[in-house]
Design an enzyme around this catalytic site. Structure first.
Site, mmCIF file in Angstrom:
data_model
loop_
_atom_site.group_PDB
_atom_site.id
_atom_site.type_symbol
_atom_site.label_atom_id
_atom_site.label_comp_id
_atom_site.label_asym_id
_atom_site.label_seq_id
_atom_site.Cartn_x
_atom_site.Cartn_y
_atom_site.Cartn_z
ATOM 1 N N GLU A 12 0.809 -1.217 0.000
ATOM 2 C CA GLU A 12 0.000 0.000 0.000
ATOM 3 C C GLU A 12 0.849 1.277 0.000
ATOM 4 O O GLU A 12 0.342 2.343 -0.366
ATOM 5 C CB GLU A 12 -0.969 -0.024 1.199
ATOM 6 C CG GLU A 12 -2.015 -1.133 1.026
ATOM 7 C CD GLU A 12 -2.902 -1.379 2.242
ATOM 8 O OE1 GLU A 12 -4.032 -1.846 2.047
ATOM 9 O OE2 GLU A 12 -2.463 -1.128 3.382
ATOM 10 N N GLY A 78 -12.756 -4.225 1.440
ATOM 11 C CA GLY A 78 -13.807 -5.106 0.938
ATOM 12 C C GLY A 78 -15.066 -4.279 0.702
ATOM 13 O O GLY A 78 -15.418 -3.434 1.518
ATOM 14 N N MET A 172 -9.578 -2.765 7.969
ATOM 15 C CA MET A 172 -9.093 -3.126 9.299
ATOM 16 C C MET A 172 -8.275 -2.028 9.992
ATOM 17 O O MET A 172 -7.673 -2.301 11.033
ATOM 18 C CB MET A 172 -8.278 -4.430 9.201
ATOM 19 C CG MET A 172 -9.098 -5.583 8.646
ATOM 20 S SD MET A 172 -8.201 -7.143 8.483
ATOM 21 C CE MET A 172 -8.007 -7.606 10.196
ATOM 22 N N GLU A 173 -8.257 -0.809 9.435
ATOM 23 C CA GLU A 173 -7.416 0.245 10.051
ATOM 24 C C GLU A 173 -8.026 1.645 10.069
ATOM 25 O O GLU A 173 -7.594 2.481 10.882
ATOM 26 C CB GLU A 173 -6.050 0.357 9.334
ATOM 27 C CG GLU A 173 -5.175 -0.878 9.404
ATOM 28 C CD GLU A 173 -5.524 -1.913 8.343
ATOM 29 O OE1 GLU A 173 -6.188 -1.539 7.340
ATOM 30 O OE2 GLU A 173 -5.159 -3.085 8.499
ATOM 31 N N ASP A 196 -11.932 -6.772 -2.954
ATOM 32 C CA ASP A 196 -12.794 -7.967 -2.847
ATOM 33 C C ASP A 196 -14.169 -7.531 -2.363
ATOM 34 O O ASP A 196 -14.354 -6.360 -2.034
ATOM 35 C CB ASP A 196 -12.172 -8.976 -1.854
ATOM 36 C CG ASP A 196 -12.001 -8.382 -0.456
ATOM 37 O OD1 ASP A 196 -10.916 -7.847 -0.173
ATOM 38 O OD2 ASP A 196 -12.984 -8.390 0.308
#
Ligand code: ADE
Length: 228
Positions: A12, A78, A172-173, A196
């Site tokens: 990233e 996602g 997740m962050e 995804d």
């Protein structure tokens, strides 16, 4: 001006570091921080490792130790909203923690006393992003991003997060970086490209599209630097 650029994974941030010259490395609290001058901007770049705790540590370190005044996050997510397809960009208008749960005490999901369910991103940075999207001719959706310490690969969990928080994408962050920046009064912007659909195929799709989607997000963030 000192600007932080964060990701969670090497993929990233590597596209951004690769575009800079005279990059210096600094080791702090188990992470590598890269600094470089870009025009008149002092850049501080790092990947945090995955999850809310590591990303909170990195955001706080960037602000407290490196003097970051604006925070940009680049990465993948996602999709929850079916409008969002692999490679599409979403900028968070606000973020929440979908796995924060003290509902046993009568509180809503995502809430703890003295906190808030949603943390709002900086409106000026969202405006700049909308201008950059127009200039580049790319589509940029604005929406709600839900964060948790889970890789979601289930229709049931994804639907629950979508319905409970009206969320468009999950990762997740983002919310942990948002909480840190909000507490320390640093304007922040969280950008994600879809890797995804958080469904049964999510693991496979994530591995397949991580690099290409991370690159799309990083290229957009890099273009934003010229407009700050
Ligand atoms: N980041 C990208 N895809 C994700 C997923 N399905 N769950 C959590 N974080 C993600």
């Amino acid at each position: 001006m000192v600007v932080g650029v964060m990701g969670a994974m090497p993929e990233e941030i590597e596209p951004i570091i690769g575009r800079l010259e005279n990059v210096q490395k600094h080791e702090v609290a188990g992470n590598t921080y890269y600094t470089a001058l870009y025009g008149s901007i002092d850049l501080v770049i790092a990947y945090s490792k995955i999850g809310k705790v590591f990303s909170a540590l990195t955001a706080a370190t960037m602000i407290e130790k490196f003097g970051v005044q604006k925070m940009l996050f680049s990465g993948v997510a996602g999709a929850i909203n079916p409008e969002l397809k692999i490679g599409d960009l979403i900028a968070a208008t606000k973020l929440c923690q979908h796995d924060l749960d003290i509902t046993a005490f009568g509180h809503p999901y995502g809430f703890v006393p003295e906190g808030k369910v949603f943390v709002e991103a900086n409106p000026r940075l969202l405006e700049i992003a909308a201008d950059v999207a127009r200039k580049l001719g790319v589509k940029l959706k604005q929406g709600v991003i839900a964060t948790g310490d889970q890789f979601v690969a289930s229709l049931e969990r994804k639907s629950w997060i979508g319905e409970t928080f009206n969320a468009d994408a999950l990762e997740m962050e983002g919310a942990s970086v948002a909480v840190v920046c909000d507490a320390l009064n640093v304007p922040f912007f969280i950008l994600r490209a879809i890797s995804d659909a958080a469904d049964m195929d999510a693991g496979f799709d994530f591995d397949t599209f991580l690099q290409s989607s991370a690159l799309k997000s990083a290229e957009f963030i890099f273009a934003m630097l010229d407009e700050l």
